[in-house]
Design an enzyme around this catalytic site. Structure first.
Site, PDB file in Angstrom:
ATOM      1  CE  LYS A  25      -4.078  -1.962   0.107  1.00 29.86           C
ATOM      2  NZ  LYS A  25      -3.972  -3.168   0.119  1.00 29.86           N
TER       3      LYS A  25
HETATM    4  C1  LIG Z   1      -9.872  -2.604  -1.544  1.00 34.25           C
HETATM    5  C2  LIG Z   1      -9.436  -3.246  -0.398  1.00 34.25           C
HETATM    6  N1  LIG Z   1      -9.910  -3.316   0.903  1.00 34.25           N
HETATM    7  C3  LIG Z   1      -9.400  -3.893   1.937  1.00 34.25           C
HETATM    8  C4  LIG Z   1      -8.237  -4.373   1.747  1.00 34.25           C
HETATM    9  C5  LIG Z   1      -7.698  -4.987   2.992  1.00 34.25           C
HETATM   10  O1  LIG Z   1      -6.461  -4.761   3.498  1.00 34.25           O
HETATM   11  P1  LIG Z   1      -5.620  -5.220   4.580  1.00 34.25           P
HETATM   12  O2  LIG Z   1      -4.690  -6.243   3.946  1.00 34.25           O
HETATM   13  O3  LIG Z   1      -5.034  -4.122   5.338  1.00 34.25           O
HETATM   14  O4  LIG Z   1      -6.675  -5.841   5.548  1.00 34.25           O
HETATM   15  C6  LIG Z   1      -7.723  -4.422   0.865  1.00 34.25           C
HETATM   16  C7  LIG Z   1      -6.137  -5.126   0.538  1.00 34.25           C
HETATM   17  O5  LIG Z   1      -5.554  -5.325  -0.296  1.00 34.25           O
HETATM   18  C8  LIG Z   1      -8.091  -3.947  -0.509  1.00 34.25           C
HETATM   19  O6  LIG Z   1      -7.483  -4.015  -1.826  1.00 34.25           O
END
Ligand SMILES: Cc1ncc(COP(=O)(O)O)c(C=O)c1O
Length: 381
Positions: free
Chosen positions: A183
């Site tokens: 990210k």
């Molecule tokens: C659109 C979206 N929402 C939520 C997430 C979840 O993030 P995390 O890995 O921090 O839980 C991601 C992760 O790639 C994502 O692309």
């Protein structure tokens, strides 16, 4: 052709992060503590929110925010099928069901007009829009059709993004960010909930650490107490000080990392504008795109070969996302067919994400552009 494989994504870390993490390790306090509180305070200031609650993923953040809103068994939560697994699964964690609404083909984001039509037919407990790739959703239109229904933003891709001049993070009931390794700000794993709602913040904080009332993390400090009360069966979602130390250094570089991605996006746009076979990402000029993803579109039917072609040229590409309703779990549970959300399905088949991250050199960008040009030439023969 380039000699070494260009990864699709890499975190932008250097000796400053190493030193910050080493300092935390030497301090003897590894889990949630003062560093995490500082990270929360700095993050809240950045997005202009009253509260920021650090957690160990965006998935946790969304789970907690929806739980705090009282979403539960039998409820429906309106969201987009054009997203990652996390957005759908947190709705299921709570025993609720997703109500998918198709996307605007220009941006890949949920279409407010279709949201309005769905809300005229169905009662929903919350709405979870996703800022795909970092281009802000049409939150003002969504708010208009949503009325009093709470909006929890999935802003996993949207740091630092602005809707008009307003920073994403203080525009809805709650906003959830991701600090996953790929990210735009990375702590390896991590996430943040931002909100102006005192009660929601308090509930998220308590539920992020076992449902233990107030300042559970302090119980081993000089000011803390051994006494605690469990007020609900909470979760184990707290962020560590090791991760928060990384996050604080990354926050300091957020603007510079974003500027670099803006420059890469501009180079891609200029390079691909002349190819009628390609569609470059749309963005509203009034908004600030976070450029987590550069979502290029190629002709239907050519996508898989295009990704393979890039790989063969040592360029790591990816596809975002296989829409949720096409996956076996959602397909079989809710009896979906791909064309239940035809725009999401159609655009998914054309999408290729190119590398866009601040550690890329100009030479890396040149290589991606050259490989895309070669891919287009192949399409023509
Ligand atoms: C659109 C979206 N929402 C939520 C997430 C979840 O993030 P995390 O890995 O921090 O839980 C991601 C992760 O790639 C994502 O692309």
């Amino acid at each position: 052709m380039r000699e070494h494989f260009l990864p699709f994504a890499l975190p932008d870390t250097d000796e400053a992060e190493v030193a910050a993490v080493a300092e935390v390790i030497r301090s003897g306090w590894l889990t949630t503590g003062a560093k995490t509180r500082t990270f929360e305070a700095e993050f809240a200031k950045l997005v202009g929110a009253k509260h920021a609650i650090a957690v160990n993923s965006c998935t946790a953040a969304m789970h907690l925010a929806l739980e705090a809103l009282g979403v539960g068994q039998g409820d429906r939560v309106l969201t987009t099928p054009y997203t990652f697994a996390a957005t759908g699964e947190v709705i299921r964690y709570l025993g609720a069901d997703p109500l998918f609404v198709d996307i605007d083909p220009a941006t890949f984001n949920i279409d407010p007009a279709q949201v309005g039509a769905a809300l005229a037919r169905e009662r929903v407990a919350a709405i979870v829009p996703v800022h795909l790739g970092g281009e802000p959703c049409a939150l003002d239109e969504l708010r208009r059709v949503a009325g009093d229904i709470p909006i929890v933003e999935d802003a996993a891709h949207a740091l630092p993004a602005k809707l008009g001049g307003r920073m994403i993070g203080a525009l809805s009931r709650a906003t959830c960010f991701s600090f996953y390794a790929t990210k735009t700000l990375s702590t390896g794993e991590g996430g943040m909930i931002t909100t102006d709602d005192d009660a929601l913040a308090e509930r998220c904080r308590i539920m992020s650490l076992h449902g233990i009332s107030r300042d559970a993390w302090k119980r081993y400090t000089a000011e803390g107490s051994w006494q605690y009360e469990i007020i609900a069966p909470g979760f184990k979602y707290n962020l560590t000080d090791v991760a928060a130390a990384l996050g604080l250094v990354q926050l300091g570089k957020l603007g510079a990392m974003w500027q670099r991605r803006v420059a890469i996006a501009a180079r891609y746009d200029a390079a691909f504008a002349g190819h009628p076979e390609l569609q470059v990402p749309a963005r509203a000029s009034a908004n600030q795109h976070a450029w987590h993803l550069y979502m290029l579109r190629v002709p239907a039917g050519a996508r898989d070969a295009f990704v393979e072609h890039l790989r063969a040229h040592n360029i790591g590409a990816s596809v975002h996302f296989i829409p949720l309703h096409v996956h076996p779990y959602y397909r079989d549970t809710y009896r979906y067919t791909p064309n239940d959300f035809p725009i999401a399905y159609r655009e998914f088949q054309r999408e290729v994400s190119l590398p866009i991250y601040s550690r890329m050199t100009e030479r890396d960008v040149d290589d991606v552009i050259a490989a895309v040009h070669a891919g287009v030439a192949k399409l023509r023969v």
